[in-house]
Enzyme design. Structure first.
Site, short mmCIF file in Angstrom:
data_model
loop_
_atom_site.label_atom_id
_atom_site.label_comp_id
_atom_site.label_asym_id
_atom_site.label_seq_id
_atom_site.Cartn_x
_atom_site.Cartn_y
_atom_site.Cartn_z
N ASP A 97 0.85 -1.20 -0.13
CA ASP A 97 -0.07 -0.17 -0.01
C ASP A 97 0.89 1.23 0.13
O ASP A 97 2.06 1.09 0.22
CB ASP A 97 -0.88 -0.27 1.17
N ASP B 40 -1.92 -0.33 5.88
CA ASP B 40 -2.24 0.31 7.14
C ASP B 40 -3.71 0.43 7.55
O ASP B 40 -3.85 1.00 8.87
CB ASP B 40 -1.49 1.57 7.28
#
Length: 247
Positions: free
Chosen positions: A8, A188
Protein backbone atom coordinates in the site's frame (compact mmCIF):
# COMPACT_ATOMS: atom_id res chain seq x y z
CA UNK A 1 11.86 -16.99 0.58
CA UNK A 2 10.34 -16.75 -2.92
CA UNK A 3 7.77 -13.99 -2.37
CA UNK A 4 5.62 -11.57 -4.32
CA UNK A 5 5.60 -8.24 -2.49
CA UNK A 6 2.55 -5.96 -2.51
CA UNK A 7 2.69 -2.53 -0.86
CA UNK A 8 0.00 0.00 0.00
CA UNK A 9 1.14 3.62 -0.37
CA UNK A 10 -0.55 6.09 2.03
CA UNK A 11 0.16 5.19 5.66
CA UNK A 12 2.45 2.34 4.59
CA UNK A 13 5.24 3.69 2.38
CA UNK A 14 4.49 7.34 3.15
CA UNK A 15 3.04 9.08 6.18
CA UNK A 16 -0.56 10.23 5.85
CA UNK A 17 -0.87 13.99 5.28
CA UNK A 18 -3.75 16.36 6.04
CA UNK A 19 -4.47 16.54 2.29
CA UNK A 20 -3.82 13.76 -0.25
CA UNK A 21 -1.68 16.05 -2.40
CA UNK A 22 0.51 17.02 0.56
CA UNK A 23 2.05 13.57 1.04
CA UNK A 24 5.85 13.59 1.07
CA UNK A 25 7.93 10.75 -0.34
CA UNK A 26 10.96 10.05 1.83
CA UNK A 27 14.40 10.49 0.25
CA UNK A 28 15.73 7.21 -1.08
CA UNK A 29 12.38 5.42 -1.20
CA UNK A 30 12.19 5.24 -5.00
CA UNK A 31 15.72 3.85 -5.23
CA UNK A 32 14.90 1.30 -2.52
CA UNK A 33 11.79 0.11 -4.36
CA UNK A 34 13.57 -0.22 -7.69
CA UNK A 35 16.48 -2.13 -6.18
CA UNK A 36 14.16 -4.42 -4.22
CA UNK A 37 12.04 -5.05 -7.28
CA UNK A 38 15.17 -6.16 -9.12
CA UNK A 39 16.14 -8.43 -6.24
CA UNK A 40 12.65 -10.01 -6.31
CA UNK A 41 12.81 -10.68 -10.03
CA UNK A 42 10.19 -8.02 -10.72
CA UNK A 43 7.61 -9.35 -8.25
CA UNK A 44 6.85 -6.04 -6.49
CA UNK A 45 3.70 -3.98 -6.97
CA UNK A 46 1.99 -1.00 -5.37
CA UNK A 47 -1.64 -1.76 -4.41
CA UNK A 48 -3.47 1.44 -3.53
CA UNK A 49 -6.66 3.43 -3.56
CA UNK A 50 -4.86 6.14 -5.53
CA UNK A 51 -4.95 6.25 -9.34
CA UNK A 52 -1.89 4.66 -10.90
CA UNK A 53 -1.02 7.99 -12.56
CA UNK A 54 -0.83 9.68 -9.15
CA UNK A 55 1.45 6.95 -7.80
CA UNK A 56 3.68 7.50 -10.84
CA UNK A 57 3.91 11.19 -9.96
CA UNK A 58 4.91 10.43 -6.37
CA UNK A 59 7.43 7.73 -7.32
CA UNK A 60 8.87 9.30 -10.47
CA UNK A 61 10.86 8.33 -12.41
CA UNK A 62 9.95 4.76 -11.44
CA UNK A 63 6.96 3.12 -13.15
CA UNK A 64 6.33 0.11 -10.98
CA UNK A 65 3.64 -2.51 -11.45
CA UNK A 66 0.57 -1.17 -9.68
CA UNK A 67 -3.10 -1.69 -8.91
CA UNK A 68 -4.91 1.62 -8.53
CA UNK A 69 -8.36 2.62 -7.27
CA UNK A 70 -8.48 -0.55 -5.13
CA UNK A 71 -8.00 -2.69 -8.22
CA UNK A 72 -10.24 -0.88 -10.72
CA UNK A 73 -7.09 -0.31 -12.77
CA UNK A 74 -4.01 -2.49 -12.94
CA UNK A 75 -0.63 -2.18 -14.67
CA UNK A 76 1.77 -5.06 -15.24
CA UNK A 77 4.93 -4.75 -17.31
CA UNK A 78 3.89 -1.31 -18.52
CA UNK A 79 0.40 -2.32 -19.72
CA UNK A 80 -2.46 -0.48 -17.97
CA UNK A 81 -6.09 -1.61 -18.03
CA UNK A 82 -9.30 -0.31 -16.40
CA UNK A 83 -10.26 2.93 -14.68
CA UNK A 84 -12.05 4.90 -17.44
CA UNK A 85 -14.39 7.52 -15.89
CA UNK A 86 -16.83 7.27 -18.81
CA UNK A 87 -17.59 3.69 -17.80
CA UNK A 88 -19.17 4.98 -14.55
CA UNK A 89 -21.99 7.41 -15.40
CA UNK A 90 -23.96 6.81 -12.18
CA UNK A 91 -20.88 7.48 -10.10
CA UNK A 92 -20.11 10.64 -12.09
CA UNK A 93 -23.56 12.01 -11.17
CA UNK A 94 -22.89 11.35 -7.50
CA UNK A 95 -19.50 13.06 -7.73
CA UNK A 96 -21.25 16.21 -8.99
CA UNK A 97 -23.76 15.94 -6.16
CA UNK A 98 -21.04 15.51 -3.54
CA UNK A 99 -19.12 18.50 -4.87
CA UNK A 100 -22.22 20.70 -4.78
CA UNK A 101 -23.49 19.61 -1.37
CA UNK A 102 -20.08 19.79 0.33
CA UNK A 103 -19.28 23.29 -0.94
CA UNK A 104 -20.48 24.90 2.30
CA UNK A 105 -18.44 22.55 4.51
CA UNK A 106 -15.09 23.89 5.66
CA UNK A 107 -12.02 21.71 5.12
CA UNK A 108 -13.91 18.88 3.44
CA UNK A 109 -12.20 17.65 0.28
CA UNK A 110 -13.81 15.73 -2.58
CA UNK A 111 -11.07 13.70 -4.28
CA UNK A 112 -12.39 12.78 -7.72
CA UNK A 113 -10.43 9.78 -9.04
CA UNK A 114 -12.51 9.24 -12.17
CA UNK A 115 -13.72 5.70 -11.51
CA UNK A 116 -14.02 6.26 -7.76
CA UNK A 117 -14.41 9.19 -5.37
CA UNK A 118 -13.17 9.86 -1.86
CA UNK A 119 -14.54 12.36 0.67
CA UNK A 120 -11.91 13.53 3.18
CA UNK A 121 -12.76 15.26 6.46
CA UNK A 122 -9.50 14.99 8.40
CA UNK A 123 -9.21 18.79 8.78
CA UNK A 124 -12.92 19.51 9.33
CA UNK A 125 -14.49 20.36 12.67
CA UNK A 126 -16.65 17.60 14.22
CA UNK A 127 -19.92 19.01 12.91
CA UNK A 128 -18.77 19.34 9.30
CA UNK A 129 -16.98 15.98 9.53
CA UNK A 130 -20.26 14.33 10.52
CA UNK A 131 -22.05 16.05 7.64
CA UNK A 132 -19.37 14.92 5.19
CA UNK A 133 -19.66 11.33 6.35
CA UNK A 134 -23.46 11.54 6.01
CA UNK A 135 -23.10 12.86 2.45
CA UNK A 136 -20.89 10.01 1.28
CA UNK A 137 -23.16 7.45 2.97
CA UNK A 138 -26.16 8.98 1.19
CA UNK A 139 -24.32 8.75 -2.13
CA UNK A 140 -23.54 5.09 -1.44
CA UNK A 141 -27.22 4.39 -0.76
CA UNK A 142 -28.21 6.13 -3.99
CA UNK A 143 -25.78 4.02 -6.00
CA UNK A 144 -27.01 0.72 -4.54
CA UNK A 145 -24.99 -2.46 -4.60
CA UNK A 146 -22.99 -1.66 -7.72
CA UNK A 147 -20.61 0.46 -5.64
CA UNK A 148 -19.15 -0.12 -2.18
CA UNK A 149 -18.50 2.44 0.57
CA UNK A 150 -15.12 2.05 2.24
CA UNK A 151 -14.63 4.02 5.43
CA UNK A 152 -11.05 4.71 6.47
CA UNK A 153 -9.15 7.25 8.54
CA UNK A 154 -11.35 10.37 8.24
CA UNK A 155 -12.31 9.36 4.71
CA UNK A 156 -15.16 7.63 2.94
CA UNK A 157 -14.60 6.27 -0.56
CA UNK A 158 -17.02 4.95 -3.18
CA UNK A 159 -15.51 2.26 -5.40
CA UNK A 160 -16.98 -0.32 -7.78
CA UNK A 161 -18.24 -3.21 -5.68
CA UNK A 162 -16.19 -5.80 -7.54
CA UNK A 163 -12.94 -3.90 -7.00
CA UNK A 164 -10.91 -4.83 -3.92
CA UNK A 165 -7.23 -5.01 -3.18
CA UNK A 166 -7.75 -8.73 -2.56
CA UNK A 167 -8.94 -9.24 -6.15
CA UNK A 168 -6.06 -7.13 -7.43
CA UNK A 169 -3.44 -9.17 -5.59
CA UNK A 170 -4.95 -12.44 -6.77
CA UNK A 171 -4.95 -11.15 -10.35
CA UNK A 172 -1.23 -10.35 -10.07
CA UNK A 173 -0.59 -13.86 -8.75
CA UNK A 174 -2.02 -15.37 -11.93
CA UNK A 175 0.78 -14.07 -14.14
CA UNK A 176 4.54 -13.74 -14.30
CA UNK A 177 6.60 -12.81 -12.38
CA UNK A 178 4.14 -13.19 -9.47
CA UNK A 179 2.74 -16.64 -10.23
CA UNK A 180 3.93 -19.41 -7.93
CA UNK A 181 5.22 -17.04 -5.27
CA UNK A 182 4.03 -16.50 -1.70
CA UNK A 183 2.12 -13.20 -1.43
CA UNK A 184 3.19 -10.66 1.18
CA UNK A 185 1.07 -7.53 1.63
CA UNK A 186 1.79 -4.44 3.75
CA UNK A 187 -1.17 -2.13 4.52
CA UNK A 188 -2.29 0.24 7.25
CA UNK A 189 -6.04 0.79 7.12
CA UNK A 190 -9.27 -1.07 7.69
CA UNK A 191 -9.78 -0.89 3.93
CA UNK A 192 -6.77 -3.26 3.71
CA UNK A 193 -8.31 -5.91 5.95
CA UNK A 194 -10.07 -7.66 3.04
CA UNK A 195 -6.71 -8.08 1.34
CA UNK A 196 -5.10 -9.25 4.58
CA UNK A 197 -7.72 -11.99 4.89
CA UNK A 198 -7.24 -13.00 1.26
CA UNK A 199 -3.46 -13.17 1.59
CA UNK A 200 -3.85 -15.28 4.73
CA UNK A 201 -6.17 -17.68 2.88
CA UNK A 202 -3.61 -18.00 0.09
CA UNK A 203 -0.84 -18.97 2.52
CA UNK A 204 0.85 -15.58 2.43
CA UNK A 205 1.88 -13.06 5.06
CA UNK A 206 -0.13 -9.94 5.90
CA UNK A 207 1.60 -7.06 7.69
CA UNK A 208 -0.39 -4.32 9.43
CA UNK A 209 1.33 -0.95 9.69
CA UNK A 210 0.29 0.96 12.81
CA UNK A 211 -2.12 0.07 15.57
CA UNK A 212 -5.70 -1.19 15.44
CA UNK A 213 -7.44 -4.55 15.35
CA UNK A 214 -6.39 -6.66 12.38
CA UNK A 215 -6.49 -10.11 10.82
CA UNK A 216 -2.87 -9.61 9.72
CA UNK A 217 -0.38 -11.90 11.40
CA UNK A 218 2.49 -9.41 11.54
CA UNK A 219 2.84 -5.73 12.43
CA UNK A 220 5.20 -2.78 12.05
CA UNK A 221 4.68 0.47 13.95
CA UNK A 222 4.80 3.06 11.16
CA UNK A 223 5.90 3.85 7.60
CA UNK A 224 9.41 4.70 8.77
CA UNK A 225 9.80 1.14 10.01
CA UNK A 226 8.49 -0.18 6.69
CA UNK A 227 10.99 1.91 4.75
CA UNK A 228 13.85 0.77 6.97
CA UNK A 229 12.87 -2.87 6.45
CA UNK A 230 12.57 -2.50 2.68
CA UNK A 231 15.91 -0.70 2.55
CA UNK A 232 17.55 -3.58 4.42
CA UNK A 233 16.01 -6.08 2.02
CA UNK A 234 17.08 -4.01 -1.00
CA UNK A 235 20.65 -3.88 0.31
CA UNK A 236 20.91 -7.65 0.59
CA UNK A 237 19.44 -8.45 4.00
CA UNK A 238 17.53 -11.68 4.53
CA UNK A 239 14.01 -11.33 3.14
CA UNK A 240 12.00 -13.06 5.83
CA UNK A 241 8.64 -11.36 6.53
CA UNK A 242 7.67 -14.31 8.75
CA UNK A 243 10.27 -13.04 11.26
CA UNK A 244 8.48 -9.69 11.73
CA UNK A 245 6.81 -8.98 15.09
CA UNK A 246 3.37 -10.57 15.54
CA UNK A 247 0.32 -8.34 15.27
Amino acid sequence: MDIALFLDFDGTLAEIAPRPDAVQVAPGLVDTLERLRERLGGALAIVTGRPVSVIDDFLAPARLDAAGLHGVERRVDGRLAGGRPEDHPDLRRQVERLQAESAALANVLIEDKGASVAVHWRLADPEDAARAEALVKAAANALGGVYRLQLGKAVGELVPAQATKAHAIRAFLEQAPYAGRRPVFFGDDRTDEIAFASVNEDGGIAVRVGDGDTVAGRRLPDPAAVRALLRDWAEGGAIDPAALPPA
